[in-house]
Write a protein that holds these residues in place. Structure first.
Motif, PDB file in Angstrom:
ATOM      1  N   LEU A 135       0.823  -1.217   0.000  1.00  0.00           N
ATOM      2  CA  LEU A 135       0.000   0.000   0.000  1.00  0.00           C
ATOM      3  C   LEU A 135       0.856   1.267   0.000  1.00  0.00           C
ATOM      4  N   GLY A 136       2.149   1.107  -0.228  1.00  0.00           N
ATOM      5  CA  GLY A 136       3.014   2.273  -0.386  1.00  0.00           C
ATOM      6  C   GLY A 136       3.740   2.737   0.852  1.00  0.00           C
ATOM      7  N   ALA A 137       3.597   2.023   1.974  1.00  0.00           N
ATOM      8  CA  ALA A 137       4.256   2.456   3.209  1.00  0.00           C
ATOM      9  C   ALA A 137       5.753   2.192   3.171  1.00  0.00           C
ATOM     10  N   GLU A 138       6.495   3.037   3.856  1.00  0.00           N
ATOM     11  CA  GLU A 138       7.916   2.820   4.107  1.00  0.00           C
ATOM     12  C   GLU A 138       8.028   2.283   5.527  1.00  0.00           C
ATOM     13  N   VAL A 139       8.654   1.131   5.687  1.00  0.00           N
ATOM     14  CA  VAL A 139       8.715   0.468   6.986  1.00  0.00           C
ATOM     15  C   VAL A 139      10.108   0.614   7.593  1.00  0.00           C
ATOM     16  N   VAL A 140      10.147   1.099   8.836  1.00  0.00           N
ATOM     17  CA  VAL A 140      11.391   1.236   9.595  1.00  0.00           C
ATOM     18  C   VAL A 140      11.295   0.288  10.791  1.00  0.00           C
ATOM     19  N   ARG A 141      12.299  -0.541  10.976  1.00  0.00           N
ATOM     20  CA  ARG A 141      12.261  -1.537  12.054  1.00  0.00           C
ATOM     21  C   ARG A 141      13.259  -1.180  13.159  1.00  0.00           C
ATOM     22  N   VAL A 142      12.792  -1.235  14.420  1.00  0.00           N
ATOM     23  CA  VAL A 142      13.699  -1.119  15.563  1.00  0.00           C
ATOM     24  C   VAL A 142      14.029  -2.524  16.039  1.00  0.00           C
ATOM     25  N   GLU A 143      15.267  -2.752  16.449  1.00  0.00           N
ATOM     26  CA  GLU A 143      15.705  -4.093  16.814  1.00  0.00           C
ATOM     27  C   GLU A 143      15.992  -4.251  18.304  1.00  0.00           C
ATOM     28  N   THR A 144      16.158  -3.117  19.006  1.00  0.00           N
ATOM     29  CA  THR A 144      16.552  -3.174  20.414  1.00  0.00           C
ATOM     30  C   THR A 144      15.527  -2.452  21.283  1.00  0.00           C
ATOM     31  N   PRO A 145      15.008  -3.098  22.318  1.00  0.00           N
ATOM     32  CA  PRO A 145      14.043  -2.421  23.191  1.00  0.00           C
ATOM     33  C   PRO A 145      14.690  -1.310  24.004  1.00  0.00           C
ATOM     34  N   VAL A 146      13.885  -0.369  24.434  1.00  0.00           N
ATOM     35  CA  VAL A 146      14.327   0.702  25.324  1.00  0.00           C
ATOM     36  C   VAL A 146      13.701   0.451  26.689  1.00  0.00           C
ATOM     37  N   ASP A 147      14.540   0.303  27.708  1.00  0.00           N
ATOM     38  CA  ASP A 147      14.063  -0.028  29.061  1.00  0.00           C
ATOM     39  C   ASP A 147      13.170  -1.265  29.030  1.00  0.00           C
ATOM     40  N   GLY A 148      13.552  -2.235  28.187  1.00  0.00           N
ATOM     41  CA  GLY A 148      12.817  -3.485  28.110  1.00  0.00           C
ATOM     42  C   GLY A 148      11.563  -3.436  27.268  1.00  0.00           C
ATOM     43  N   SER A 149      11.279  -2.317  26.616  1.00  0.00           N
ATOM     44  CA  SER A 149      10.029  -2.149  25.877  1.00  0.00           C
ATOM     45  C   SER A 149      10.296  -1.836  24.407  1.00  0.00           C
ATOM     46  N   PHE A 150       9.752  -2.669  23.515  1.00  0.00           N
ATOM     47  CA  PHE A 150       9.850  -2.370  22.095  1.00  0.00           C
ATOM     48  C   PHE A 150       8.959  -1.192  21.727  1.00  0.00           C
ATOM     49  N   LEU A 151       7.815  -1.037  22.428  1.00  0.00           N
ATOM     50  CA  LEU A 151       6.954   0.111  22.157  1.00  0.00           C
ATOM     51  C   LEU A 151       7.698   1.410  22.442  1.00  0.00           C
ATOM     52  N   ALA A 152       8.414   1.460  23.553  1.00  0.00           N
ATOM     53  CA  ALA A 152       9.195   2.665  23.873  1.00  0.00           C
ATOM     54  C   ALA A 152      10.240   2.924  22.794  1.00  0.00           C
ATOM     55  N   ALA A 153      10.857   1.857  22.279  1.00  0.00           N
ATOM     56  CA  ALA A 153      11.851   2.013  21.220  1.00  0.00           C
ATOM     57  C   ALA A 153      11.212   2.527  19.939  1.00  0.00           C
ATOM     58  N   ARG A 154      10.021   2.026  19.615  1.00  0.00           N
ATOM     59  CA  ARG A 154       9.326   2.491  18.416  1.00  0.00           C
ATOM     60  C   ARG A 154       8.959   3.968  18.542  1.00  0.00           C
ATOM     61  N   LEU A 155       8.468   4.353  19.696  1.00  0.00           N
ATOM     62  CA  LEU A 155       8.060   5.749  19.889  1.00  0.00           C
ATOM     63  C   LEU A 155       9.275   6.681  19.826  1.00  0.00           C
ATOM     64  N   GLN A 156      10.390   6.227  20.346  1.00  0.00           N
ATOM     65  CA  GLN A 156      11.609   7.030  20.272  1.00  0.00           C
ATOM     66  C   GLN A 156      12.027   7.238  18.816  1.00  0.00           C
ATOM     67  N   ARG A 157      11.910   6.182  18.022  1.00  0.00           N
ATOM     68  CA  ARG A 157      12.266   6.288  16.601  1.00  0.00           C
ATOM     69  C   ARG A 157      11.289   7.191  15.861  1.00  0.00           C
ATOM     70  N   VAL A 158      10.025   7.147  16.216  1.00  0.00           N
ATOM     71  CA  VAL A 158       9.027   8.042  15.609  1.00  0.00           C
ATOM     72  C   VAL A 158       9.438   9.495  15.819  1.00  0.00           C
ATOM     73  N   GLN A 159       9.843   9.828  17.026  1.00  0.00           N
ATOM     74  CA  GLN A 159      10.235  11.208  17.313  1.00  0.00           C
ATOM     75  C   GLN A 159      11.451  11.632  16.490  1.00  0.00           C
TER      76      GLN A 159
END
Length: 362
Positions: A135-159
């Motif tokens: 559908l045309g999306a560009e996908v960026v993958r995080v590989e390492t959690p932040v403080d044990g959380s992949f969600l926190a790592a994803r949000l950090q990358r979003v910023q």
């Protein structure tokens, strides 16, 4: 003159013929794929439970065009942002997602001709990533959690992406009030109309808690007696839970979303990854339905409460389809290697009369 032969007779017509077009009947057709979001079917599940006095219905959110309940908030968040001027055609949308929200946003962005960047982690289903990219999306993958959380790592990358990309917009499904409003105005309204407001229990998986919130607020506003049961995952930090390993996407959270802060529901029940697998397998065996991982967990919570649900009318919101989990939930090798449970044990649990591992957290 031209001689014309019909099936029943021959007649003469002028050499020049003026044809009068017949008026066409209007077609009841959506104006675009996004008009197909919502109005998903409600299906009576008569075989899943052993107690036939329980009236169990499933809201099949996989019938949305993007394949999940996330189509609803994805559409509402972006179109609201377009209406308010926060977002414009040609801008870039950036979001974190385990899969389904990413697909819903990719679909809406492609329809409105906007760039979309989705940040995922290793738990994202490969098929979901492939759909987003189609559908045309560009996908960026995080590989390492932040403080044990992949969600926190994803949000950090979003910023980081937001600071690097001009004219970029973050819908922020984890704090955006349009998320629960989409379910308030859509999902639960459809259920309420279908049941005539006569519903004893509503079961819904939680992650950002947007679906559960929107449904609960609608039911309270309309003075319904319905109890809302929030289904969370073992290892989720929602509702005061302790962080832990979770492999089934779409249920639970490793980092407390803003929307979830101080949220309460009538009952909160946690499920394990294995519970989700068992629910998916049982839905296939009993109802000939392929449901997604979180949906399996929701159905198993219903089954765990059979003793108190006798004679009650229940609706379970099933967020997506099992077709996106064929390599995981429905794959015996993956279940054994990732969850440590053999196919024989899963089969035994699937046919067993009651659950053992769900935990009431409320």
């Amino acid at each position: 003159m031209i001689t014309t032969t019909d099936h029943n007779f021959t007649y003469n017509t002028p050499a020049t013929v003026t044809r009068i077009a017949k008026p066409r009947l209007p077609i009841d057709s959506a104006s675009g794929i996004l008009d197909c979001v919502g109005q998903t079917p409600l299906v009576h599940l008569s075989r899943y439970l052993d107690d036939c006095s329980i009236e169990l219905h499933a809201k099949l959110e996989a019938a949305n065009p993007g394949g999940s309940a996330k189509d609803r908030p994805a559409l509402r968040m972006l179109e609201h942002a377009l209406e308010t001027g926060e977002l414009a055609p040609g801008d870039t949308v950036v979001e974190s997602s385990s899969g389904n929200m990413g697909i819903g946003l990719a679909q809406t962005c492609r329809f409105h001709q906007m760039r979309f960047i989705c940040v995922v982690d290793p738990h994202a289903q490969p098929q979901n990533i492939a759909i987003m990219q189609a559908l045309g999306a560009e996908v960026v993958r995080v590989e390492t959690p932040v403080d044990g959380s992949f969600l926190a790592a994803r949000l950090q990358r979003v910023q980081q992406i937001l600071s690097d990309v001009p004219n970029s917009f973050w819908p922020n499904q984890y704090a955006n009030r349009q998320n629960p409003i989409a379910h308030h105005e859509g999902t639960i309204r459809e259920i309420d109309e279908a049941t005539g407001g006569d519903l004893d229990y509503l079961f819904v998986a939680t992650s950002s808690t947007g679906t559960a919130q929107g449904c609960r607020d609608y039911l309270r506003k309309h003075n319904r007696h319905t109890q809302v049961v929030a289904v969370d995952a073992n290892g989720s930090v929602l509702f005061g839970g302790s962080p832990g390993k979770r492999l089934i996407p779409g249920i639970g959270a490793g980092h407390l979303p803003a929307l979830a802060k101080d949220q309460t529901f009538d009952k909160i029940v946690r499920v394990s990854d294995v519970d989700c697998v068992v629910g998916c397998r049982r839905a296939s065996a009993r109802e000939a339905m392929l449901v997604g991982g979180s949906a399996g967990g929701v159905l198993e919570v219903v089954r765990s409460l059979e003793n108190e649900l006798s004679g009650k009318r229940c609706v379970a919101i099933l967020h997506d389809s099992g077709t996106r989990y064929l390599d995981t939930v429905f794959n015996d090798d993956w279940v054994e290697s990732s969850l440590g449970v053999t196919a024989a044990t899963v089969n035994q649990r699937t046919s067993a009369p009651a659950l053992q591992s769900v935990r009431n957290a409320s």
